[in-house]
Design an enzyme around this catalytic site. Structure first.
Site, PDB file in Angstrom:
ATOM      1  N   ALA A   1      -1.867  -0.438  -1.360  1.00 46.52           N
ATOM      2  CA  ALA A   1      -2.819   0.642  -1.040  1.00 46.52           C
ATOM      3  C   ALA A   1      -3.614   0.284   0.216  1.00 46.52           C
ATOM      4  O   ALA A   1      -3.846   1.124   1.093  1.00 46.52           O
ATOM      5  CB  ALA A   1      -3.761   0.879  -2.223  1.00 46.52           C
ATOM      6  N   TRP A   2      -4.010  -0.976   0.330  1.00 44.18           N
ATOM      7  CA  TRP A   2      -4.769  -1.453   1.487  1.00 44.18           C
ATOM      8  C   TRP A   2      -4.021  -1.194   2.798  1.00 44.18           C
ATOM      9  O   TRP A   2      -4.585  -0.646   3.756  1.00 44.18           O
ATOM     10  CB  TRP A   2      -5.088  -2.942   1.302  1.00 44.18           C
ATOM     11  CG  TRP A   2      -5.586  -3.649   2.513  1.00 44.18           C
ATOM     12  CD1 TRP A   2      -6.832  -3.565   3.056  1.00 44.18           C
ATOM     13  CD2 TRP A   2      -4.835  -4.555   3.351  1.00 44.18           C
ATOM     14  NE1 TRP A   2      -6.911  -4.360   4.176  1.00 44.18           N
ATOM     15  CE2 TRP A   2      -5.700  -4.986   4.385  1.00 44.18           C
ATOM     16  CE3 TRP A   2      -3.517  -5.042   3.326  1.00 44.18           C
ATOM     17  CZ2 TRP A   2      -5.284  -5.876   5.385  1.00 44.18           C
ATOM     18  CZ3 TRP A   2      -3.114  -5.932   4.306  1.00 44.18           C
ATOM     19  CH2 TRP A   2      -3.995  -6.337   5.321  1.00 44.18           C
TER      20      TRP A   2
ATOM     21  N   LYS B   1      14.867  -8.886  -9.450  1.00 45.90           N
ATOM     22  CA  LYS B   1      13.438  -8.757  -9.760  1.00 45.90           C
ATOM     23  C   LYS B   1      13.099  -9.735 -10.863  1.00 45.90           C
ATOM     24  O   LYS B   1      13.951 -10.040 -11.694  1.00 45.90           O
ATOM     25  CB  LYS B   1      13.127  -7.325 -10.252  1.00 45.90           C
ATOM     26  CG  LYS B   1      11.662  -6.952 -10.160  1.00 45.90           C
ATOM     27  CD  LYS B   1      11.327  -6.479  -8.763  1.00 45.90           C
ATOM     28  CE  LYS B   1       9.852  -6.258  -8.573  1.00 45.90           C
ATOM     29  NZ  LYS B   1       9.592  -5.517  -7.311  1.00 45.90           N
TER      30      LYS B   1
ATOM     31  N   ASP C   1       4.739  -9.143  -6.072  1.00 48.99           N
ATOM     32  CA  ASP C   1       4.689  -7.756  -6.558  1.00 48.99           C
ATOM     33  C   ASP C   1       3.326  -7.663  -7.239  1.00 48.99           C
ATOM     34  O   ASP C   1       2.429  -8.471  -6.932  1.00 48.99           O
ATOM     35  CB  ASP C   1       5.862  -7.484  -7.516  1.00 48.99           C
ATOM     36  CG  ASP C   1       6.058  -5.996  -7.846  1.00 48.99           C
ATOM     37  OD1 ASP C   1       6.688  -5.286  -7.066  1.00 48.99           O
ATOM     38  OD2 ASP C   1       5.534  -5.538  -8.896  1.00 48.99           O
TER      39      ASP C   1
ATOM     40  N   PHE D   1      -5.581   0.038  -5.480  1.00 49.91           N
ATOM     41  CA  PHE D   1      -6.474  -0.496  -4.438  1.00 49.91           C
ATOM     42  C   PHE D   1      -6.037  -1.884  -4.001  1.00 49.91           C
ATOM     43  O   PHE D   1      -6.756  -2.595  -3.311  1.00 49.91           O
ATOM     44  CB  PHE D   1      -7.930  -0.529  -4.924  1.00 49.91           C
ATOM     45  CG  PHE D   1      -8.198  -1.571  -5.990  1.00 49.91           C
ATOM     46  CD1 PHE D   1      -7.850  -1.349  -7.309  1.00 49.91           C
ATOM     47  CD2 PHE D   1      -8.764  -2.791  -5.657  1.00 49.91           C
ATOM     48  CE1 PHE D   1      -8.072  -2.320  -8.281  1.00 49.91           C
ATOM     49  CE2 PHE D   1      -8.997  -3.775  -6.627  1.00 49.91           C
ATOM     50  CZ  PHE D   1      -8.643  -3.526  -7.948  1.00 49.91           C
ATOM     51  N   GLY D   2      -4.821  -2.281  -4.386  1.00 48.76           N
ATOM     52  CA  GLY D   2      -4.328  -3.626  -4.091  1.00 48.76           C
ATOM     53  C   GLY D   2      -3.720  -3.725  -2.702  1.00 48.76           C
ATOM     54  O   GLY D   2      -4.017  -2.925  -1.811  1.00 48.76           O
TER      55      GLY D   2
HETATM   56  O1  2IT Z   1       9.107  -3.774  -4.844  1.00 53.42           O
HETATM   57  C1  2IT Z   1       9.305  -4.437  -3.812  1.00 53.42           C
HETATM   58  O2  2IT Z   1      10.092  -4.062  -2.937  1.00 53.42           O
HETATM   59  C2  2IT Z   1       8.567  -5.695  -3.646  1.00 53.42           C
HETATM   60  N1  2IT Z   1       7.760  -6.012  -4.509  1.00 53.42           N
HETATM   61  C3  2IT Z   1       8.821  -6.581  -2.468  1.00 53.42           C
HETATM   62  C4  2IT Z   1      10.025  -7.415  -2.699  1.00 53.42           C
HETATM   63  C5  2IT Z   1      10.285  -8.473  -1.659  1.00 53.42           C
HETATM   64  O3  2IT Z   1      11.255  -9.234  -1.887  1.00 53.42           O
HETATM   65  O4  2IT Z   1       9.588  -8.562  -0.650  1.00 53.42           O
END
Ligand code: 2IT
Length: 450
Positions: free
Chosen positions: A245-246, A129, A169, A241-242
């Site tokens: 959520a959509w 991440k 993300d 609402f991003g």
């Molecule tokens: O929290 C997650 O699983 C994501 N933000 C997607 C991560 C990804 O590599 O598609």
């Protein structure tokens, strides 16, 4: 909650002493330890090889300076991160988050969750991440571009299609992925699948934008099926609402459920008739406006708006938190229970605090954890990687079917490892944690002490 309290405390104590300030990371680890340590006690090979101790230490954590110039010509400095948590089953994989709350603890919690989540997808992806404390709110396209280019100027040396594959993300969507990919390609002089969530004309996958939300609803459907219920006719509260959520609202509407709330940092809206049709498209307009608030929805469609409030006091069958970590605390859990919620399906990463989860569990509320429910997003990123390696692209129908199939399989794994004979029901937290753990742990055992 478990019969191995002493072992769990003994495992957590040194971590707490060393990393007392990393609250989110410790929370994510503790939730996993509570279900995985009793399993490890029954399977000593994991204990002897100190697998969980290793799994909770990133293989590598990078922090770097991101300098950029704003539209006024002023110098700005942010911090960039990439936590490369675990590569036992594949290259590091996980999104980038741009939000002022980003710090090393948040990055480590997300990378740890990602490791188990990616394992659950059954695709060959390790856990990682990254992100920055950069706040995209109110920034111009040019500022966003300069920031993304500066961040990638350092990040590019640490990533690669077979090394570490970022994605989006919170605060990172198609626009940011585009700017990051462009700068990577320029520096590396290589067009590869180094990042997912790409545009369709340059290696992206159909259904990736919808995937996290669709996958979450597919998983929710499986949970309901397992107790002899259907999603049709259910009333659902959604937070956020991003993009996520959509996708959730779109699929729930399609399957005949009624979503009555969405929320933003400013408050929540209550739409008694349900969010459907052009109201769903309007969620995208609000997101693209960059204002990060939902009041506009209430103004436009003439529904109620509750400033500064979260939607958990609304009476619903199912709650689907889609915003961010720790958005359901003990008071929110009490509200949900008081209003007779039947099922909490976590779509965000760790939206429920540990004490809130325990209250919901004790009250008999079905609870499905984010690392299982939201795994469809990264799973479809995995499908994007496959398409890039094959140098071809699949139809929307093909990707959607693969996604649906993966979510059904994740549910099956949760049942396999989480079915509680005594209670006659599935403990999804236990199931997801152990199923995710075992695959990574076995790979680590086979690869020796690295
Ligand atoms: O929290 C997650 O699983 C994501 N933000 C997607 C991560 C990804 O590599 O598609």
């Amino acid at each position: 909650m478990s019969n191995h309290k002493k072992e769990i405390e003994a495992f957590m104590a040194p971590l707490k002493q060393k990393l007392g300030h990393e609250k989110e990371f410790l929370q994510a680890v503790e939730e996993v330890a509570e279900t995985v340590i009793p399993y490890i006690e029954k399977h000593p090979k994991y204990k002897e090889a100190k697998i969980l101790e290793r799994m909770t230490q990133p293989e590598r954590a990078i922090s770097f300076r991101v300098p950029w110039i704003d539209d006024k010509g002023e110098f700005q400095i942010n911090t960039g991160y990439r936590v490369q948590m675990n590569s036992a089953i594949g290259p590091y994989k996980g999104g980038m988050r741009f939000h002022p709350t980003v710090n090393l603890s948040v990055m480590k919690f997300l990378a740890f969750e990602q490791t188990l989540k990616n394992s659950l997808t059954s695709l060959p992806m390790g856990g990682g991440k990254g992100g920055s404390d950069f706040d995209p709110r109110g920034k111009s396209d040019n500022e966003i571009m300069r920031f993304c280019q500066s961040l990638m100027t350092e990040l590019f040396r640490h990533i690669g299609a077979d090394t570490d594959v970022p994605a989006g993300d919170i605060g990172v969507g198609a626009r940011e992925v585009g700017f990051m990919f462009g700068q990577y390609k320029r520096l590396a002089n290589r067009f590869t699948g180094v990042i997912t969530g790409k545009g369709i004309s340059w290696g992206g996958s159909l259904i990736r934008p919808e995937a996290t939300g669709y996958g979450a609803v597919y998983f929710t459907q499986e949970v309901l099926k397992n107790v002899g219920e259907t999603i049709k006719g259910k009333t659902v509260s959604v937070s956020g609402f991003g993009n996520v959520a959509w996708g959730v609202v779109k699929k729930l509407d399609e399957l005949g459920a009624k979503v009555v709330t969405i929320s933003g940092p400013d408050g929540y809206v209550y739409d008694e008739k349900g969010i459907s049709g052009k109201k769903i498209d309007y969620m995208l307009d609000m997101r693209n406006s960059g204002k990060d608030k939902v009041k506009d929805y209430a103004d436009k469609f003439g529904v109620e708006y509750f400033a500064g409030k979260k939607p958990w006091g609304v009476k619903v069958d199912i709650a689907m938190p889609c915003a961010t970590q720790n958005e359901i605390d003990e008071n929110d859990a009490k509200e949900l229970i008081k209003n007779g919620v039947h099922f909490v399906s976590e779509v965000a990463n760790m939206p429920t605090t540990l004490p809130a989860y325990k209250l919901l569990k004790a009250a008999g509320v079905i609870f499905a954890p984010g690392k299982a429910v939201n795994a469809g997003g990264v799973a479809t990123s995995g499908l994007e990687m496959s398409q890039n390696s094959l140098r071809l692209s699949w139809s929307a129908k093909e990707v959607d079917e693969k996604l649906h199939d993966i979510m059904i399989k994740i549910h099956r794994s949760c049942v396999q490892f989480g079915f509680d004979k005594k209670e006659g029901r599935v403990d999804y937290v236990k199931g997801a944690n152990i199923a995710g753990f075992v695959k990574v742990a076995d790979a680590m055992l086979e690869q020796g002490l690295v």
